[in-house]
Design a protein around this motif. Structure first.
Motif, PDB file in Angstrom:
ATOM      1  N   VAL A  12      -6.942  -2.851  -6.212  1.00 57.59           N
ATOM      2  CA  VAL A  12      -7.941  -2.442  -5.231  1.00 57.59           C
ATOM      3  C   VAL A  12      -7.218  -1.631  -4.164  1.00 57.59           C
ATOM      4  N   VAL A  13      -7.724  -0.448  -3.878  1.00 60.34           N
ATOM      5  CA  VAL A  13      -7.109   0.482  -2.933  1.00 60.34           C
ATOM      6  C   VAL A  13      -7.983   0.568  -1.687  1.00 60.34           C
ATOM      7  N   PHE A  14      -7.352   0.455  -0.522  1.00 63.31           N
ATOM      8  CA  PHE A  14      -8.083   0.452   0.741  1.00 63.31           C
ATOM      9  C   PHE A  14      -7.617   1.577   1.661  1.00 63.31           C
ATOM     10  N   ASP A  15      -8.564   2.175   2.345  1.00 65.13           N
ATOM     11  CA  ASP A  15      -8.266   2.898   3.576  1.00 65.13           C
ATOM     12  C   ASP A  15      -7.888   1.854   4.632  1.00 65.13           C
ATOM     13  N   LEU A  16      -7.265   2.288   5.724  1.00 66.99           N
ATOM     14  CA  LEU A  16      -6.852   1.347   6.767  1.00 66.99           C
ATOM     15  C   LEU A  16      -7.770   1.394   7.984  1.00 66.99           C
ATOM     16  N   ASP A  17      -7.763   2.487   8.715  1.00 64.49           N
ATOM     17  CA  ASP A  17      -8.477   2.598   9.982  1.00 64.49           C
ATOM     18  C   ASP A  17      -9.986   2.558   9.764  1.00 64.49           C
ATOM     19  N   ASP A  18     -10.660   1.645  10.442  1.00 61.09           N
ATOM     20  CA  ASP A  18     -12.104   1.457  10.351  1.00 61.09           C
ATOM     21  C   ASP A  18     -12.558   0.922   8.994  1.00 61.09           C
ATOM     22  N   ARG A  41      -4.618 -12.326  -6.575  1.00 62.51           N
ATOM     23  CA  ARG A  41      -5.368 -12.150  -7.814  1.00 62.51           C
ATOM     24  C   ARG A  41      -5.201 -10.783  -8.453  1.00 62.51           C
ATOM     25  N   THR A  42      -4.849  -9.787  -7.665  1.00 58.67           N
ATOM     26  CA  THR A  42      -4.674  -8.447  -8.210  1.00 58.67           C
ATOM     27  C   THR A  42      -3.803  -7.624  -7.268  1.00 58.67           C
ATOM     28  N   ALA A  43      -3.331  -6.483  -7.737  1.00 60.74           N
ATOM     29  CA  ALA A  43      -2.543  -5.588  -6.891  1.00 60.74           C
ATOM     30  C   ALA A  43      -3.439  -4.949  -5.830  1.00 60.74           C
ATOM     31  N   VAL A  44      -2.849  -4.687  -4.669  1.00 63.76           N
ATOM     32  CA  VAL A  44      -3.563  -4.074  -3.550  1.00 63.76           C
ATOM     33  C   VAL A  44      -2.732  -2.912  -3.028  1.00 63.76           C
ATOM     34  N   CYS A  45      -3.396  -1.818  -2.726  1.00 66.66           N
ATOM     35  CA  CYS A  45      -2.738  -0.660  -2.100  1.00 66.66           C
ATOM     36  C   CYS A  45      -3.495  -0.302  -0.831  1.00 66.66           C
ATOM     37  N   ILE A  46      -2.757  -0.024   0.233  1.00 62.73           N
ATOM     38  CA  ILE A  46      -3.347   0.511   1.458  1.00 62.73           C
ATOM     39  C   ILE A  46      -2.858   1.942   1.599  1.00 62.73           C
ATOM     40  N   HIS A  74       1.181  -2.526  -2.197  1.00 66.04           N
ATOM     41  CA  HIS A  74       1.710  -1.157  -2.177  1.00 66.04           C
ATOM     42  C   HIS A  74       1.214  -0.463  -0.916  1.00 66.04           C
ATOM     43  N   LEU A  75       2.122   0.139  -0.152  1.00 62.46           N
ATOM     44  CA  LEU A  75       1.767   0.807   1.100  1.00 62.46           C
ATOM     45  C   LEU A  75       2.029   2.300   0.977  1.00 62.46           C
ATOM     46  N   MET A  76       1.022   3.100   1.298  1.00 67.99           N
ATOM     47  CA  MET A  76       1.131   4.554   1.157  1.00 67.99           C
ATOM     48  C   MET A  76       0.706   5.240   2.448  1.00 67.99           C
ATOM     49  N   PRO A  77       1.604   5.324   3.439  1.00 65.93           N
ATOM     50  CA  PRO A  77       1.303   6.099   4.643  1.00 65.93           C
ATOM     51  C   PRO A  77       1.210   7.588   4.315  1.00 65.93           C
ATOM     52  N   THR A  78       0.666   8.329   5.257  1.00 65.09           N
ATOM     53  CA  THR A  78       0.535   9.789   5.155  1.00 65.09           C
ATOM     54  C   THR A  78       0.095  10.215   3.758  1.00 65.09           C
ATOM     55  N   CYS A  79      -0.983   9.582   3.308  1.00 64.61           N
ATOM     56  CA  CYS A  79      -1.657   9.939   2.048  1.00 64.61           C
ATOM     57  C   CYS A  79      -0.761   9.850   0.821  1.00 64.61           C
ATOM     58  N   GLY A  80       0.193   8.941   0.860  1.00 68.42           N
ATOM     59  CA  GLY A  80       1.028   8.720  -0.312  1.00 68.42           C
ATOM     60  C   GLY A  80       2.250   9.601  -0.398  1.00 68.42           C
ATOM     61  N   THR A  81       2.517  10.392   0.649  1.00 70.05           N
ATOM     62  CA  THR A  81       3.757  11.161   0.661  1.00 70.05           C
ATOM     63  C   THR A  81       4.932  10.284   1.101  1.00 70.05           C
ATOM     64  N   ARG A  82       4.620   9.049   1.499  1.00 64.85           N
ATOM     65  CA  ARG A  82       5.621   8.000   1.695  1.00 64.85           C
ATOM     66  C   ARG A  82       5.118   6.743   0.988  1.00 64.85           C
ATOM     67  N   TYR A  83       6.055   5.956   0.469  1.00 68.86           N
ATOM     68  CA  TYR A  83       5.663   4.813  -0.354  1.00 68.86           C
ATOM     69  C   TYR A  83       6.613   3.657  -0.086  1.00 68.86           C
ATOM     70  N   TYR A  84       6.021   2.493   0.263  1.00 72.88           N
ATOM     71  CA  TYR A  84       6.800   1.303   0.621  1.00 72.88           C
ATOM     72  C   TYR A  84       6.436   0.148  -0.293  1.00 72.88           C
ATOM     73  N   ARG A  85       7.467  -0.646  -0.643  1.00 70.22           N
ATOM     74  CA  ARG A  85       7.272  -1.892  -1.387  1.00 70.22           C
ATOM     75  C   ARG A  85       8.045  -3.010  -0.683  1.00 70.22           C
ATOM     76  N   TRP A  86       7.612  -4.240  -0.936  1.00 71.99           N
ATOM     77  CA  TRP A  86       8.239  -5.420  -0.370  1.00 71.99           C
ATOM     78  C   TRP A  86       9.447  -5.804  -1.223  1.00 71.99           C
ATOM     79  N   GLU A  87      10.633  -5.800  -0.606  1.00 76.61           N
ATOM     80  CA  GLU A  87      11.864  -6.112  -1.338  1.00 76.61           C
ATOM     81  C   GLU A  87      12.766  -6.975  -0.472  1.00 76.61           C
ATOM     82  N   SER A  88      13.196  -8.107  -0.994  1.00 75.12           N
ATOM     83  CA  SER A  88      14.149  -8.991  -0.308  1.00 75.12           C
ATOM     84  C   SER A  88      13.696  -9.338   1.101  1.00 75.12           C
TER      85      SER A  88
END
Length: 274
Positions: A12-18, A41-46, A74-88
């Motif tokens: 499930v992919v979400f917008d953030l603001d509003d 229950r499932t993967a989530v992307c913001i 999964h975190l995708m700031p600036t429309c996915g031109t940056r990508y972050y994952r949780w590690e350690s």
């Protein structure tokens, strides 16, 4: 456009603001709890046009979920031109596609010149009007920290944003100029929008777009969530975080219980255009 069983839903992919949180505000604890439940229950992307720091301020500081669940976020700031994952136990930048110094300086100068010429430069803004987000330059007419009421009243029909976009676009022919939030203009490299980011997510997950569900508050044709719908992802429009909370709860319940998909998604675009 819907799902016949929970097994078809990969993320499930979400917008953030509003969508997950009020504009420039912190996510409500009830929304955090519902998001954590979904994440188990499932993967989530913001995905958002905002910087990672905005993700931290609005959604991450008070958010917690089991470690194995955090691996599915999964975190995708600036429309996915940056990508972050949780590690350690922390967020790790996986890639960044930043603008060059020349692209940034030309964009900043053009946006300010256009805003001043069109009478759209706010003399007493709430914070910075122009923000360097690395892979994106964002013009926020009233400042980054403007209250929601002021932002809503500034350009209700979108004509001011369209005027500035039309002024800037021919002066930045190698870049993409498009409307962002209610008072903002975003400038990126060509082809960068939320659909671009969703395409990057599909590559990371190894799934098809038919396996995603998108939830956002700006799925109207002029909105910055619309490219995801246009890309062909099943989409549900919401109006504020409380609407999102009800939607997320319904999706989590469905994943647990199965049966028909309980929510109505927007019709396929090809059907709308017939």
């Amino acid at each position: 456009m819907s799902f016949t069983s929970p097994a078809e839903l990969a993320a499930v992919v979400f917008d953030l603001d509003d969508t997950l949180a009020p504009s420039k505000s912190t996510m409500d604890p009830a929304m955090s709890d519902a998001l954590a439940r979904l994440l188990e229950r499932t993967a989530v992307c913001i995905i958002s046009g905002g910087r990672f720091e905005q993700f931290q301020a609005q959604a991450l500081r008070s958010f917690s979920a089991p470690e194995d669940a955090m691996d599915r976020l999964h975190l995708m700031p600036t429309c996915g031109t940056r990508y972050y994952r949780w590690e350690s136990g922390d967020w790790s930048l996986q890639y960044a596609e930043d603008l060059t110094d020349d692209e940034k300086s030309r964009t900043i100068a053009t946006l300010e010149a256009g805003a001043r010429e069109l009478g759209l430069w706010e003399p007493e803004p709430w914070g910075d009007i122009i923000e360097d987000r690395g892979s994106q330059i964002t013009f926020s007419a009233l400042g980054q920290q403007a209250p929601v009421e002021a932002k809503t009243a500034w350009d209700p029909d979108g004509s001011k944003k369209r005027a500035l976009g039309a002024w800037a676009a021919p002066r930045l022919p190698d870049l993409e100029v498009r409307g962002g939030g209610s008072t903002s203009i975003d400038v990126t490299r060509k082809g960068i929008d939320k659909a671009y980011g969703v395409g990057k997510l599909l590559a990371q997950l190894g799934v098809a777009k038919e396996n995603l569900l998108f939830i956002g508050d700006r799925l109207d044709e002029a909105g910055n969530d619309y490219p995801v719908y246009e890309f062909g992802v099943a989409s549900i429009p919401v109006h504020g975080w409380r609407d999102t909370l009800a939607t997320v709860t319904a999706v989590s319940d469905w994943i647990e219980a199965g049966g028909p998909f309980p929510l109505e998604t927007m019709p396929p675009l090809a059907q709308v255009r017939q």
